[in-house]
Scaffold this active site. Structure first.
Site, PDB file in Angstrom:
ATOM      1  N   HIS A 187      14.542  26.500 -14.365  1.00 49.53           N
ATOM      2  CA  HIS A 187      15.268  27.264 -13.390  1.00 49.53           C
ATOM      3  C   HIS A 187      16.728  27.227 -13.850  1.00 49.53           C
ATOM      4  O   HIS A 187      17.109  28.477 -13.780  1.00 49.53           O
ATOM      5  CB  HIS A 187      15.181  26.398 -11.987  1.00 49.53           C
ATOM      6  CG  HIS A 187      16.288  26.982 -11.099  1.00 49.53           C
ATOM      7  ND1 HIS A 187      15.931  28.393 -10.537  1.00 49.53           N
ATOM      8  CD2 HIS A 187      17.031  26.619 -10.259  1.00 49.53           C
ATOM      9  CE1 HIS A 187      16.782  28.570  -9.628  1.00 49.53           C
ATOM     10  NE2 HIS A 187      17.699  27.532  -9.520  1.00 49.53           N
TER      11      HIS A 187
ATOM     12  N   TYR B   9       6.802  20.523 -12.398  1.00 53.18           N
ATOM     13  CA  TYR B   9       5.907  21.369 -11.397  1.00 53.18           C
ATOM     14  C   TYR B   9       4.979  22.373 -11.960  1.00 53.18           C
ATOM     15  O   TYR B   9       4.369  23.209 -11.471  1.00 53.18           O
ATOM     16  CB  TYR B   9       6.839  22.040 -10.487  1.00 53.18           C
ATOM     17  CG  TYR B   9       7.962  22.804 -11.167  1.00 53.18           C
ATOM     18  CD1 TYR B   9       7.860  24.269 -11.488  1.00 53.18           C
ATOM     19  CD2 TYR B   9       9.405  22.214 -11.164  1.00 53.18           C
ATOM     20  CE1 TYR B   9       8.762  24.834 -11.865  1.00 53.18           C
ATOM     21  CE2 TYR B   9      10.364  22.806 -11.530  1.00 53.18           C
ATOM     22  CZ  TYR B   9      10.254  24.247 -11.998  1.00 53.18           C
ATOM     23  OH  TYR B   9      11.127  25.030 -12.840  1.00 53.18           O
TER      24      TYR B   9
ATOM     25  N   ARG C 174       9.136  33.229 -15.690  1.00 54.57           N
ATOM     26  CA  ARG C 174      10.424  32.419 -15.987  1.00 54.57           C
ATOM     27  C   ARG C 174       9.897  31.583 -17.190  1.00 54.57           C
ATOM     28  O   ARG C 174       9.336  30.360 -16.940  1.00 54.57           O
ATOM     29  CB  ARG C 174      11.031  31.712 -14.913  1.00 54.57           C
ATOM     30  CG  ARG C 174      12.400  31.081 -15.370  1.00 54.57           C
ATOM     31  CD  ARG C 174      12.915  30.460 -14.041  1.00 54.57           C
ATOM     32  NE  ARG C 174      12.160  28.942 -14.324  1.00 54.57           N
ATOM     33  CZ  ARG C 174      11.720  28.399 -13.095  1.00 54.57           C
ATOM     34  NH1 ARG C 174      11.928  29.024 -12.135  1.00 54.57           N
ATOM     35  NH2 ARG C 174      11.340  27.177 -13.347  1.00 54.57           N
TER      36      ARG C 174
END
Length: 386
Positions: A277, A286, A273
Site C-alpha cells: 500500500h 494479507y 497493486r
C-alpha cells in the site's frame, strides 16, 4: 383503525404517481459482464500505432518513476510513497485522454498521472516529502491537489465541472479514486449530484484489489463497482486496467460523452497493486506471493510490449531507447530530490484561508516570535565567537 382495517381496504391498490417511475431504462447503463480488452483482440487493429508507442514510452517511464520514488523513501528523501506499480496503464491513460483545458482530480496514489499530464516530477512529490501543502499551482496545471483523505476530491470535481458548464466552458473533469474510496460517503454524494446535474465528469475507479489490507469482497457485494453507476442513472463501464489501449479508449469515449453534454460515466478498471500500500505497509500479512506472481503475467508494460513487438512496431532498440529515457528522468529526479530544500516556515500559514482566522493569526505570531528569538540567539553566539 389502520388502513388495512378500513372497509374496502383489500381492493385498494394505489397507483404510484408518475414521478416514481424510473427516469431512464437501466439496461443501457449496465456494464459488460467481462472487462473490455483491446490488446490481443481484433480491436487493436483500429488503434493508432503512434498512440500505442506513446503509451509504451510513458508506461516504461512510469514504471521507473515508481521505482525511483520508492527508493527515495528508503533513503529518507520521501516520508511516504504509495506506489502505482502495476497500475501504470490506468495512470497514463487518465492523463493522455484529457485536453489542456480539462481538469484532473487525482487521489494520493495518482502521482504518476499528474506527472504524465506534465507536472514536474519533483513538484509531484513535494507533498509526500512533507515540504509544502501541495507543491504546485493547481490552476496552472489544471490538476487538483494530491491529498490523502479518501474520495474527498470527487465532490470537488463535480462542483468544478458543473460550474464550468454553467459558465459555458467546454471543460471535463476526470476524477480518480481507488476501490477503497467507493466505500466513502463522498463517492455516493458525488455520483448522485453529477448524474442529476448531468455534470461533465468521468469517475475513474482503479480497482486494485485491496483497500490497504481489505479485499474488495469485504467492501461490496455488487457484481462489480461499475454496476454502482446504474443506481445513480449513469453508464458503468468495466475495462481491463492493465490493457493501456483499452483504458485509453474507454476513458476517451467517456470524456467525449461528457463533453457532448450527455452527463457523467463511471469507469472501473480492474488492475492490481503489485507493491505494498505504501512503504509503511507489509503486504505479506494479507496476500500471498502466488497471487502477486499470477498478476505479473498480466503486467501492463509486458502486455503492450508483446503486442508492439508481435506487430513489428517495436524492436529491442526501441525498448532500449524507452528505458534509457526513463533512466535519464530517474537520474534527474534523484539528483534534485537529494538537494536540501530551502523552506520559509511562515509559508505554513499562507495558503490555508484567503483571510486568516484569529487562531491562525495567533499561531503565526507565536511562530514568528520563536523564529525571531532563534535568530537573536544565533546572532549573539556569532558575536561571542568573534
Amino acid at each position: 383503525m389502520t388502513v388495512q382495517e378500513l372497509p374496502g381496504a383489500a381492493a385498494y391498490r394505489p397507483t404510484p404517481p408518475p414521478a416514481w417511475k424510473p427516469i431512464t431504462d437501466p439496461a443501457p447503463l449496465l456494464p459488460d459482464p467481462e472487462p473490455y480488452r483491446v490488446l490481443g483482440t481484433d480491436a487493436v487493429a483500429d488503434v493508432d500505432p503512434e498512440l500505442l508507442l506513446r503509451l509504451h514510452a510513458e508506461l516504461v517511464r512510469g514504471r521507473r518513476y515508481n521505482a525511483q520514488a520508492t527508493a527515495l523513501t528508503k533513503q529518507g528523501r520521501l516520508a511516504v510513497y504509495p506506489s502505482s506499480t502495476g497500475q501504470e496503464a490506468c495512470e497514463i491513460a487518465a492523463a493522455l485522454v484529457l485536453e489542456e483545458r480539462d481538469w484532473l482530480f487525482p487521489s494520493y496514489r495518482d502521482t504518476l498521472a499528474a506527472v504524465a499530464r506534465g507536472l514536474d516530477p519533483v513538484e509531484a512529490l513535494t507533498l509526500l516529502r512533507g515540504d509544502r501543502h501541495t507543491g504546485y499551482d493547481p490552476r496552472e496545471h489544471r490538476i487538483a491537489p494530491l491529498c490523502t483523505p479518501l474520495a474527498t476530491q470527487l465532490p470537488h470535481a463535480v462542483g468544478l465541472a458543473h460550474a464550468a458548464r454553467l459558465k459555458g466552458d467546454d471543460v471535463v473533469a476526470l476524477a480518480m479514486v481507488g476501490d477503497g474510496g467507493t466505500s466513502e460517503g463522498d463517492f455516493h454524494e458525488a455520483l448522485n449530484f453529477a448524474a442529476v446535474w448531468k455534470a461533465p465528469v468521468v469517475f475513474f475507479v482503479q480497482n486494485n484489489g485491496f483497500a490497504i489490507s481489505v479485499p474488495l469482497a469485504k467492501q461490496t457485494a455488487a457484481p462489480s463497482l461499475a454496476h454502482k453507476a446504474v443506481g445513480y442513472g449513469m453508464p458503468g463501464r468495466l475495462v481491463d486496467g492493465n490493457d493501456a489501449a483499452a483504458v485509453h479508449q474507454v476513458l476517451s469515449e467517456a470524456v467525449a460523452r461528457a463533453r457532448r453534454g450527455e452527463g457523467p460515466t463511471l469507469v472501473e478498471a480492474v488492475t492490481y497493486r503489485m507493491e505494498a500500500h505504501t512503504n509503511a505497509d507489509d503486504a505479506t500479512r494479507y496476500r500471498v506471493d502466488s497471487e502477486v506472481e499470477a498478476w505479473k503475467a498480466h503486467d501492463p508494460v509486458r502486455l503492450l510490449e508483446r503486442e508492439l513487438t508481435g506487430r513489428g512496431l517495436l524492436d529491442d532498440e526501441g525498448i532500449a531507447r524507452a528505458k534509457e529515457a526513463a533512466e535519464r528522468m530517474a537520474a534527474a529526479l534523484r539528483d534534485r530530490m537529494n538537494a536540501e530544500p530551502e523552506l520559509a516556515p511562515m509559508d505554513l500559514f499562507t495558503h490555508v484561508y484567503a483571510e486568516q482566522t484569529g487562531q491562525l493569526r495567533e499561531q503565526a505570531a507565536a511562530l514568528r516570535a520563536e523564529l525571531d528569538a532563534e535568530q537573536d540567539h544565533d546572532e549573539h553566539d556569532a558575536e561571542a565567537g568573534r
